[in-house]
Design a protein around this motif. Structure first.
Motif, PDB file in Angstrom:
ATOM      1  N   SER A 248       0.794  -1.235   0.000  1.00 31.41           N
ATOM      2  CA  SER A 248       0.000   0.000   0.000  1.00 31.41           C
ATOM      3  C   SER A 248       0.823   1.280   0.000  1.00 31.41           C
ATOM      4  O   SER A 248       0.257   2.373   0.025  1.00 31.41           O
ATOM      5  CB  SER A 248      -0.993   0.039   1.170  1.00 31.41           C
ATOM      6  N   GLU A 250       2.607   1.758  -2.607  1.00 27.01           N
ATOM      7  CA  GLU A 250       2.891   1.859  -4.043  1.00 27.01           C
ATOM      8  C   GLU A 250       2.363   3.147  -4.672  1.00 27.01           C
ATOM      9  O   GLU A 250       2.983   3.696  -5.594  1.00 27.01           O
ATOM     10  CB  GLU A 250       2.327   0.649  -4.804  1.00 27.01           C
ATOM     11  N   TRP A 251       1.237   3.673  -4.170  1.00 30.85           N
ATOM     12  CA  TRP A 251       0.659   4.840  -4.824  1.00 30.85           C
ATOM     13  C   TRP A 251       1.557   6.055  -4.702  1.00 30.85           C
ATOM     14  O   TRP A 251       1.784   6.785  -5.682  1.00 30.85           O
ATOM     15  CB  TRP A 251      -0.733   5.120  -4.254  1.00 30.85           C
ATOM     16  N   ARG A 252       2.101   6.305  -3.521  1.00 33.56           N
ATOM     17  CA  ARG A 252       3.006   7.441  -3.353  1.00 33.56           C
ATOM     18  C   ARG A 252       4.353   7.168  -4.035  1.00 33.56           C
ATOM     19  O   ARG A 252       5.001   8.083  -4.554  1.00 33.56           O
ATOM     20  CB  ARG A 252       3.210   7.740  -1.868  1.00 33.56           C
ATOM     21  N   GLN A 255       3.886   7.836  -7.634  1.00 36.69           N
ATOM     22  CA  GLN A 255       3.853   9.280  -7.853  1.00 36.69           C
ATOM     23  C   GLN A 255       5.268   9.841  -7.892  1.00 36.69           C
ATOM     24  O   GLN A 255       5.591  10.699  -8.736  1.00 36.69           O
ATOM     25  CB  GLN A 255       3.041   9.967  -6.757  1.00 36.69           C
ATOM     26  N   VAL A 273      -0.858  -3.627  -6.793  1.00 36.31           N
ATOM     27  CA  VAL A 273      -1.582  -2.481  -6.255  1.00 36.31           C
ATOM     28  C   VAL A 273      -2.637  -3.008  -5.286  1.00 36.31           C
ATOM     29  O   VAL A 273      -3.297  -4.000  -5.544  1.00 36.31           O
ATOM     30  CB  VAL A 273      -2.236  -1.640  -7.368  1.00 36.31           C
ATOM     31  N   VAL A 282      -2.233   8.887   1.843  1.00 32.17           N
ATOM     32  CA  VAL A 282      -3.293   9.201   0.891  1.00 32.17           C
ATOM     33  C   VAL A 282      -4.568   9.418   1.698  1.00 32.17           C
ATOM     34  O   VAL A 282      -4.964   8.548   2.479  1.00 32.17           O
ATOM     35  CB  VAL A 282      -3.509   8.065  -0.131  1.00 32.17           C
ATOM     36  N   TYR A 292      -7.565   9.936  -7.285  1.00 34.69           N
ATOM     37  CA  TYR A 292      -6.103  10.028  -7.172  1.00 34.69           C
ATOM     38  C   TYR A 292      -5.439   8.766  -7.727  1.00 34.69           C
ATOM     39  O   TYR A 292      -4.469   8.854  -8.500  1.00 34.69           O
ATOM     40  CB  TYR A 292      -5.703  10.242  -5.710  1.00 34.69           C
ATOM     41  N   TRP A 293      -5.946   7.601  -7.362  1.00 33.03           N
ATOM     42  CA  TRP A 293      -5.383   6.354  -7.895  1.00 33.03           C
ATOM     43  C   TRP A 293      -5.403   6.362  -9.417  1.00 33.03           C
ATOM     44  O   TRP A 293      -4.418   5.997 -10.059  1.00 33.03           O
ATOM     45  CB  TRP A 293      -6.181   5.160  -7.379  1.00 33.03           C
ATOM     46  N   VAL A 296      -2.739   8.507 -10.848  1.00 31.66           N
ATOM     47  CA  VAL A 296      -1.425   7.859 -10.799  1.00 31.66           C
ATOM     48  C   VAL A 296      -1.288   6.862 -11.949  1.00 31.66           C
ATOM     49  O   VAL A 296      -0.252   6.821 -12.633  1.00 31.66           O
ATOM     50  CB  VAL A 296      -1.220   7.163  -9.447  1.00 31.66           C
TER      51      VAL A 296
END
Length: 339
Positions: A248, A250-252, A255, A273, A282, A292-293, A296
């Motif tokens: 979790s 991975e999203w930042r 980015q 993901v 987030v 937001y996801w 990305v």
């Protein structure tokens, strides 16, 4: 309030239900480290001076430090809403459509654990590497492979890239066989007698490096660095194969790769993901998080990544809501067509 580069992290976001993630592996234990403000941060090595803590336990950072992220010459573009007004269903539908429909057809692939290219197997595997000649390293080029994993789920990946005679680096902050501190502290091991794996007690960071206190009881902790910093420290201009299961974060991290333009130097990515909760740092409403996801994911595509393969994981919840015909995680295989 919006998410992405303009959105402050929501206080307390991401602490979540401990049954959804095996956070104990990386010793993120909010109940043992209460702070009046801030959000969880997967940053192995930022440990407070507390002798009673378990080895490897992580510390939280103050909220006002959480937004000093490393960014490059570009910013993440926040996409428009999927419908006229924010809608959980509309936002989720376009994400699932995006991550389940491959964009690049590869008639020749490398399957998990295999070292010879072949046609895609009849039973869809967890991941695939596109083995088209124009996407693979030249025969006279030493390929480089990185793996970021803490659950041993990268074993087949390590086997494959080792069999390709790649220079392989495995990063795991919970690895007790390796001392942390810097990239010089690594353990070299043979992997099936077909390659060499350099093991590092380190993890991926998505923010600009900060000055850290030096531990006085030996170098027990691990550290975290951005992918660009790791590549620079190891002297690599290109990573041909990269595996990442970041639980979790991975999203930042994605980015950071988009904004720092690091993806220009990565040819193949296999990444999981997670959709159960918003992810580290987030925040916002469920609709804002989904928006937001998707932003990305669009940023990854704009950086040259084309989806080769998608494999659904277990579970059926998204942002702690049960959703039919949707899974809690997906392992995605990308190839960079702009290298």
């Amino acid at each position: 309030m919006v998410v992405g580069p303009l959105l402050p992290a929501a206080p307390g976001e991401g602490v979540g239900d401990p049954q959804e993630f095996a956070f104990s592996v990386i010793s993120i234990e909010p109940e043992r480290n209460p702070r009046p403000r801030g959000s969880p941060s997967m940053r192995p090595g930022l440990q407070e001076e507390d002798a009673e803590r378990k080895e490897g336990e992580q510390a939280y950072e103050d909220e006002n430090e959480m937004h000093s992220r490393q960014t490059g010459p570009r910013k993440l573009d926040l996409q428009a809403w999927a419908s006229d007004e924010p809608s959980f269903t509309a936002e989720l539908n376009r994400i699932i459509t995006f991550i389940t429909r491959p964009q690049l057809s590869c008639p020749i692939v490398l399957s998990p654990g295999e070292t010879k290219a072949s046609q895609p197997p009849a039973d869809p595997p967890r991941w695939l590497l596109c083995a088209e000649d124009w996407l693979l390293p030249a025969a006279d080029t030493l390929c480089v492979a990185y793996s970021f994993s803490m659950d041993g789920g990268d074993a087949d990946f390590l086997k494959t890239v080792s069999g390709l005679r790649c220079e392989v680096h495995s990063f795991d902050p919970s690895n007790s066989k390796v001392s942390g501190g810097h990239l010089g502290n690594s353990l070299v091991s043979n992997h099936d007698d077909r390659g060499v794996v350099h093991q590092h007690k380190m993890w991926l960071e998505w923010r600009a490096p900060k000055r850290r206190k030096q531990k006085t009881r030996g170098n027990r902790g691990s550290v975290s660095q951005t992918l660009a910093d790791i590549m620079a420290a190891l002297g690599h201009h290109t990573v041909h194969f990269l595996y990442a299961d970041l639980l979790s974060a991975e999203w930042r991290v994605f980015q950071n790769w988009i904004e720092s333009e690091t993806l220009q130097s990565v040819h193949h990515i296999v990444a999981t993901v997670h959709l159960q909760w918003a992810g580290f740092e987030v925040g916002g409403t469920n609709e804002e998080v989904l928006r937001y996801w998707f932003s990305v994911l669009q940023g990854l595509q704009a950086s040259g990544l084309q989806l080769v393969h998608s494999s659904a994981g277990e579970g059926g919840s998204v942002l702690k809501q049960t959703v039919e015909h949707v899974h809690s995680s997906y392992t995605l295989s990308w190839a960079n067509t702009r290298r």
